[in-house]
Design a protein around this motif. Structure first.
Motif, PDB file in Angstrom:
ATOM      1  N   GLY A   4      30.068  24.830  44.811  1.00  0.00           N
ATOM      2  CA  GLY A   4      29.168  25.947  45.277  1.00  0.00           C
ATOM      3  C   GLY A   4      28.442  25.829  46.039  1.00  0.00           C
ATOM      4  O   GLY A   4      27.407  27.085  46.168  1.00  0.00           O
ATOM      5  N   TYR A   5      28.746  25.722  46.993  1.00  0.00           N
ATOM      6  CA  TYR A   5      27.866  25.541  48.497  1.00  0.00           C
ATOM      7  C   TYR A   5      29.304  26.509  49.327  1.00  0.00           C
ATOM      8  O   TYR A   5      30.048  26.383  49.346  1.00  0.00           O
ATOM      9  CB  TYR A   5      27.870  25.011  49.016  1.00  0.00           C
ATOM     10  N   PRO A   6      28.489  27.919  49.663  1.00  0.00           N
ATOM     11  CA  PRO A   6      29.403  28.566  50.693  1.00  0.00           C
ATOM     12  C   PRO A   6      29.707  28.301  51.786  1.00  0.00           C
ATOM     13  O   PRO A   6      29.144  27.396  52.703  1.00  0.00           O
ATOM     14  CB  PRO A   6      28.796  29.696  50.999  1.00  0.00           C
ATOM     15  N   CYS A   7      31.177  28.541  51.977  1.00  0.00           N
ATOM     16  CA  CYS A   7      31.966  27.348  52.900  1.00  0.00           C
ATOM     17  C   CYS A   7      33.878  27.915  53.210  1.00  0.00           C
ATOM     18  O   CYS A   7      34.033  28.018  51.706  1.00  0.00           O
ATOM     19  CB  CYS A   7      31.733  26.413  53.122  1.00  0.00           C
ATOM     20  N   HIS A   8      33.868  27.075  53.712  1.00  0.00           N
ATOM     21  CA  HIS A   8      35.803  27.570  54.162  1.00  0.00           C
ATOM     22  C   HIS A   8      36.958  26.345  54.415  1.00  0.00           C
ATOM     23  O   HIS A   8      35.590  25.229  54.895  1.00  0.00           O
ATOM     24  CB  HIS A   8      36.497  28.898  54.262  1.00  0.00           C
ATOM     25  N   TRP A   9      37.624  26.467  53.947  1.00  0.00           N
ATOM     26  CA  TRP A   9      38.682  25.843  54.320  1.00  0.00           C
ATOM     27  C   TRP A   9      39.538  25.896  54.321  1.00  0.00           C
ATOM     28  O   TRP A   9      40.250  26.093  53.779  1.00  0.00           O
ATOM     29  CB  TRP A   9      38.408  23.884  52.814  1.00  0.00           C
ATOM     30  N   THR A  10      40.575  24.555  54.947  1.00  0.00           N
ATOM     31  CA  THR A  10      41.633  24.644  55.093  1.00  0.00           C
ATOM     32  C   THR A  10      42.759  23.504  54.947  1.00  0.00           C
ATOM     33  O   THR A  10      41.482  22.152  54.890  1.00  0.00           O
ATOM     34  CB  THR A  10      42.641  24.630  56.959  1.00  0.00           C
ATOM     35  N   GLN A  11      43.993  23.272  54.936  1.00  0.00           N
ATOM     36  CA  GLN A  11      44.657  22.103  54.575  1.00  0.00           C
ATOM     37  C   GLN A  11      46.033  22.012  55.365  1.00  0.00           C
ATOM     38  O   GLN A  11      46.448  23.795  55.518  1.00  0.00           O
ATOM     39  CB  GLN A  11      44.545  21.985  52.872  1.00  0.00           C
ATOM     40  N   THR A  12      46.909  20.605  55.926  1.00  0.00           N
ATOM     41  CA  THR A  12      47.610  20.912  56.241  1.00  0.00           C
ATOM     42  C   THR A  12      48.672  20.080  55.281  1.00  0.00           C
ATOM     43  O   THR A  12      47.649  19.307  53.822  1.00  0.00           O
ATOM     44  CB  THR A  12      47.967  19.811  57.658  1.00  0.00           C
ATOM     45  N   ILE A  13      49.342  19.506  55.487  1.00  0.00           N
ATOM     46  CA  ILE A  13      49.891  18.324  54.369  1.00  0.00           C
ATOM     47  C   ILE A  13      49.352  16.762  54.398  1.00  0.00           C
ATOM     48  O   ILE A  13      49.850  16.582  53.167  1.00  0.00           O
ATOM     49  CB  ILE A  13      51.889  17.782  54.676  1.00  0.00           C
ATOM     50  N   ALA A  14      48.772  17.226  55.638  1.00  0.00           N
ATOM     51  CA  ALA A  14      47.980  15.147  55.713  1.00  0.00           C
ATOM     52  C   ALA A  14      46.638  15.501  55.400  1.00  0.00           C
ATOM     53  O   ALA A  14      45.990  14.211  55.215  1.00  0.00           O
ATOM     54  CB  ALA A  14      48.377  14.687  56.801  1.00  0.00           C
ATOM     55  N   GLU A  15      46.291  16.244  55.735  1.00  0.00           N
ATOM     56  CA  GLU A  15      44.140  16.333  55.606  1.00  0.00           C
ATOM     57  C   GLU A  15      43.902  18.106  54.867  1.00  0.00           C
ATOM     58  O   GLU A  15      45.180  18.904  54.892  1.00  0.00           O
ATOM     59  CB  GLU A  15      44.123  17.224  57.553  1.00  0.00           C
ATOM     60  N   LEU A  16      42.572  18.011  54.686  1.00  0.00           N
ATOM     61  CA  LEU A  16      41.680  19.070  54.456  1.00  0.00           C
ATOM     62  C   LEU A  16      40.734  19.027  55.026  1.00  0.00           C
ATOM     63  O   LEU A  16      39.666  17.758  55.576  1.00  0.00           O
ATOM     64  CB  LEU A  16      41.561  18.053  53.009  1.00  0.00           C
ATOM     65  N   GLU A  17      40.384  20.123  55.749  1.00  0.00           N
ATOM     66  CA  GLU A  17      38.777  20.259  56.590  1.00  0.00           C
ATOM     67  C   GLU A  17      38.062  21.542  55.945  1.00  0.00           C
ATOM     68  O   GLU A  17      38.677  22.310  55.381  1.00  0.00           O
ATOM     69  CB  GLU A  17      39.458  20.785  58.128  1.00  0.00           C
ATOM     70  N   LEU A  18      36.869  21.077  56.022  1.00  0.00           N
ATOM     71  CA  LEU A  18      35.728  22.074  55.445  1.00  0.00           C
ATOM     72  C   LEU A  18      34.724  21.789  56.795  1.00  0.00           C
ATOM     73  O   LEU A  18      34.520  21.596  57.527  1.00  0.00           O
ATOM     74  CB  LEU A  18      34.633  21.400  54.577  1.00  0.00           C
ATOM     75  N   PHE A  19      34.529  23.403  56.797  1.00  0.00           N
ATOM     76  CA  PHE A  19      33.977  24.216  57.426  1.00  0.00           C
ATOM     77  C   PHE A  19      32.216  24.559  57.245  1.00  0.00           C
ATOM     78  O   PHE A  19      32.823  25.298  56.210  1.00  0.00           O
ATOM     79  CB  PHE A  19      34.568  24.883  58.237  1.00  0.00           C
TER      80      PHE A  19
END
Length: 165
Positions: A4-19
């Motif tokens: 519910g919070y505005p942000c963006h995220w990415t992922q690789t095969i091993a990791e997930l990153e939130l910004f």
């Protein structure tokens, strides 16, 4: 949007990153990031949680890192427990995305540090290569032979519509 919070995220095969863009003048001393294999909480001391929910899939316990950069962007790095799984959302209640429509980042096998991850990726690439070239995988011939033997032992059964792969 995550939890519910505005942000963006990415992922690789091993990791997930939130910004997450933090309010102006927020320091890392005021940021709270709590994670367990199934839960993620992110907030600022004295404020309601920005993100508080059950993760879509488990992450490695004790393997979450976060930083706040000079632009007040919080970067949270989660390491997937099941690295061969693409996430369709971060928190279970988030709207789903279709990971098949996303383009993967560029990374060579040589850039993968984790030996177990490297082996998993190499295995996946080998299977994909074999499938594209029509080359049977190890074990496929054995499965095919077992099925042929079974069919011979049971001539009373109709295998005409069976899909044997």
């Amino acid at each position: 949007v995550v939890g519910g919070y505005p942000c963006h995220w990415t992922q690789t095969i091993a990791e997930l990153e939130l910004f997450i863009q933090l309010p102006a003048n927020t320091t890392s001393k005021n940021v709270i990031v709590e994670s367990s294999p199934y839960l993620l909480k992110i907030g600022i001391k004295g404020e309601p949680w920005m993100i508080d929910g059950k993760l879509f899939s488990p992450v490695k316990s004790g393997d979450t890192y976060w930083t706040v950069d000079q632009r007040n962007v919080l970067n949270v790095e989660l390491h997937k427990l099941h690295p061969d799984q693409w996430w369709s959302r971060v928190i279970e209640t988030d709207p789903k995305i279709n990971p098949r429509l996303c383009s993967p980042g560029e990374q060579t096998i040589g850039e993968i540090d984790d030996p177990e991850m490297k082996q998993t990726v190499e295995k996946m690439l080998w299977k994909q290569h074999c499938k594209e070239k029509g080359i049977p995988l190890p074990g496929d011939e054995k499965k095919k032979k077992l099925m042929e033997d079974f069919m011979k032992q049971h001539p009373e059964m109709d295998f005409s519509k069976a899909k044997i792969q």
